[in-house]
Design an enzyme around this catalytic site. Structure first.
Site, PDB file in Angstrom:
ATOM      1  N   ARG A 138      68.930  59.235  23.795  1.00  0.00           N
ATOM      2  CA  ARG A 138      68.406  60.592  23.993  1.00  0.00           C
ATOM      3  C   ARG A 138      68.962  61.231  25.272  1.00  0.00           C
ATOM      4  NH1 ARG A 138      62.220  61.389  22.786  1.00  0.00           N
ATOM      5  NH2 ARG A 138      61.843  59.899  24.451  1.00  0.00           N
ATOM      6  N   ARG A 157      46.077  59.679  22.693  1.00  0.00           N
ATOM      7  CA  ARG A 157      46.821  58.423  22.756  1.00  0.00           C
ATOM      8  C   ARG A 157      45.904  57.224  22.938  1.00  0.00           C
ATOM      9  NH1 ARG A 157      51.981  60.483  24.632  1.00  0.00           N
ATOM     10  NH2 ARG A 157      53.468  58.882  25.176  1.00  0.00           N
ATOM     11  N   ARG A 175      65.958  61.220  30.520  1.00  0.00           N
ATOM     12  CA  ARG A 175      64.610  61.214  31.086  1.00  0.00           C
ATOM     13  C   ARG A 175      64.400  59.937  31.885  1.00  0.00           C
ATOM     14  NH1 ARG A 175      60.285  62.407  26.469  1.00  0.00           N
ATOM     15  NH2 ARG A 175      59.349  60.572  27.385  1.00  0.00           N
ATOM     16  N   LYS A 197      58.486  63.058  17.436  1.00  0.00           N
ATOM     17  CA  LYS A 197      57.322  63.963  17.429  1.00  0.00           C
ATOM     18  C   LYS A 197      57.725  65.345  17.945  1.00  0.00           C
ATOM     19  CE  LYS A 197      54.729  61.312  20.104  1.00  0.00           C
ATOM     20  NZ  LYS A 197      55.605  60.158  20.337  1.00  0.00           N
TER      21      LYS A 197
HETATM   22  P1  ADP Z   1      56.844  59.417  24.673  1.00  0.00           P
HETATM   23  O1  ADP Z   1      56.002  59.718  23.465  1.00  0.00           O
HETATM   24  O2  ADP Z   1      58.291  59.424  24.336  1.00  0.00           O
HETATM   25  O3  ADP Z   1      56.404  58.203  25.460  1.00  0.00           O
HETATM   26  P2  ADP Z   1      55.755  61.691  26.166  1.00  0.00           P
HETATM   27  O4  ADP Z   1      56.619  62.792  26.611  1.00  0.00           O
HETATM   28  O5  ADP Z   1      54.764  61.972  25.096  1.00  0.00           O
HETATM   29  O6  ADP Z   1      56.764  60.552  25.760  1.00  0.00           O
HETATM   30  O7  ADP Z   1      54.949  61.069  27.412  1.00  0.00           O
HETATM   31  C1  ADP Z   1      55.593  60.707  28.597  1.00  0.00           C
HETATM   32  C2  ADP Z   1      54.612  60.040  29.546  1.00  0.00           C
HETATM   33  O8  ADP Z   1      53.570  60.964  29.898  1.00  0.00           O
HETATM   34  C3  ADP Z   1      53.882  58.815  28.993  1.00  0.00           C
HETATM   35  O9  ADP Z   1      54.635  57.626  29.145  1.00  0.00           O
HETATM   36  C4  ADP Z   1      52.621  58.809  29.863  1.00  0.00           C
HETATM   37  O10 ADP Z   1      52.901  58.329  31.158  1.00  0.00           O
HETATM   38  C5  ADP Z   1      52.307  60.294  30.015  1.00  0.00           C
HETATM   39  N1  ADP Z   1      51.430  60.786  28.922  1.00  0.00           N
HETATM   40  C6  ADP Z   1      51.758  61.696  27.956  1.00  0.00           C
HETATM   41  N2  ADP Z   1      50.723  61.922  27.126  1.00  0.00           N
HETATM   42  C7  ADP Z   1      49.713  61.149  27.572  1.00  0.00           C
HETATM   43  C8  ADP Z   1      48.373  60.921  27.122  1.00  0.00           C
HETATM   44  N3  ADP Z   1      47.874  61.545  26.040  1.00  0.00           N
HETATM   45  N4  ADP Z   1      47.595  60.050  27.835  1.00  0.00           N
HETATM   46  C9  ADP Z   1      48.065  59.428  28.923  1.00  0.00           C
HETATM   47  N5  ADP Z   1      49.323  59.571  29.391  1.00  0.00           N
HETATM   48  C10 ADP Z   1      50.149  60.422  28.726  1.00  0.00           C
END
Ligand code: ADP
Length: 228
Positions: free
Chosen positions: A163, A117, A196, A42
């Site tokens: 990654r 999400r 990460r 993404k």
């Molecule tokens: P990935 O899609 O690889 O899991 P992100 O960078 O999008 O990684 O998100 C990392 C973390 O941030 C998630 O595991 C969650 O803890 C938090 N997070 C990100 N976006 C949301 C969201 N829309 N709602 C709740 N938690 C979120």
């Protein structure tokens, strides 16, 4: 549909309505939402779209990680959840998104990466976008263009475990598919690449399961609404 193709479709769809290159990149763009499991790419696809249209990428993961890094009150509240791959509560994330989407650089359009999400977040986003769009006429529409990126489970695992990120410029590498020239060192900055916190083996399964449980219904919601 392949990822490259999906993004090309957006670019073509936008191009069809524009009469010149300048109009194409400067007019309002419908909100774009990228849905997909962790490791689907993404972030990478967002960057391609944002560079083309000069609109910002709004990544809730990046915004939350920045709070953790800066040690803000919010950062302290969510640090552990992020490290364990668990979702942050809907109201906190919605607040961050509302604040970010009202920034001046998001008035022509934006790409949302990592949000919504959950079904609650999707319902909140609909009313927020509708209200802001009708009030101020920003963006090209309120119903977002939703792109769902689907990737085979084993490929996701390789993407996530491979990654590496540059802590200085944010460039993302992958030790299997896009390695840096020198092992573990950023080609551009010479900095040591980092993994990460939540890209560690024990957390990955949790994140993928959370995606299946919480975010798949969001894709289905948009399918019903006609945005996908
Ligand atoms: P990935 O899609 O690889 O899991 P992100 O960078 O999008 O990684 O998100 C990392 C973390 O941030 C998630 O595991 C969650 O803890 C938090 N997070 C990100 N976006 C949301 C969201 N829309 N709602 C709740 N938690 C979120």
């Amino acid at each position: 549909m392949g990822r490259r193709l999906v993004v090309s479709v957006i670019l073509e769809r936008e191009r069809a309505g524009a009469s010149s290159m300048a109009e194409q990149v400067l007019r309002n763009i419908g909100p774009i939402v990228l849905l997909g499991p962790p490791g689907a790419g993404k972030g990478t696809q967002s960057k391609r779209i944002t560079e083309h249209y000069h609109i910002p990428q709004v990544s809730t993961g990046d915004l939350l990680r920045e709070h953790v890094k800066q040690g803000t009150a919010l950062g302290q509240q969510v640090g552990e959840l992020l490290a364990n791959g668990e979702l942050v509560s809907d109201h906190l994330v919605c607040d961050i998104v509302a604040w970010r989407l009202r920034e001046p650089d998001a008035q022509r359009g934006f790409v949302l990466d990592g949000f919504p999400r959950t079904q609650k977040q999707a319902a909140w986003l609909d009313s927020f976008l509708k209200f802001e769009f009708l009030e101020s006429g920003k963006w090209a529409a309120w119903l977002p263009i939703v792109v769902r990126i689907q990737v085979d489970y084993n490929k996701l695992l390789l993407r996530i475990t491979g990654r590496r990120t540059c802590p200085t410029c944010g460039t993302i590498y992958n030790v299997y598919s896009k390695p840096p020239r020198v092992d573990e060192i950023c080609d551009l900055e010479g900095a040591k690449l980092i993994i990460r916190d939540d890209d560690r083996d024990e957390v990955i399964r949790e994140r993928l399961e959370t995606y299946e449980r919480q975010t798949k219904p969001v894709a289905e919601y948009y399918e019903r609404l006609g945005g996908l």
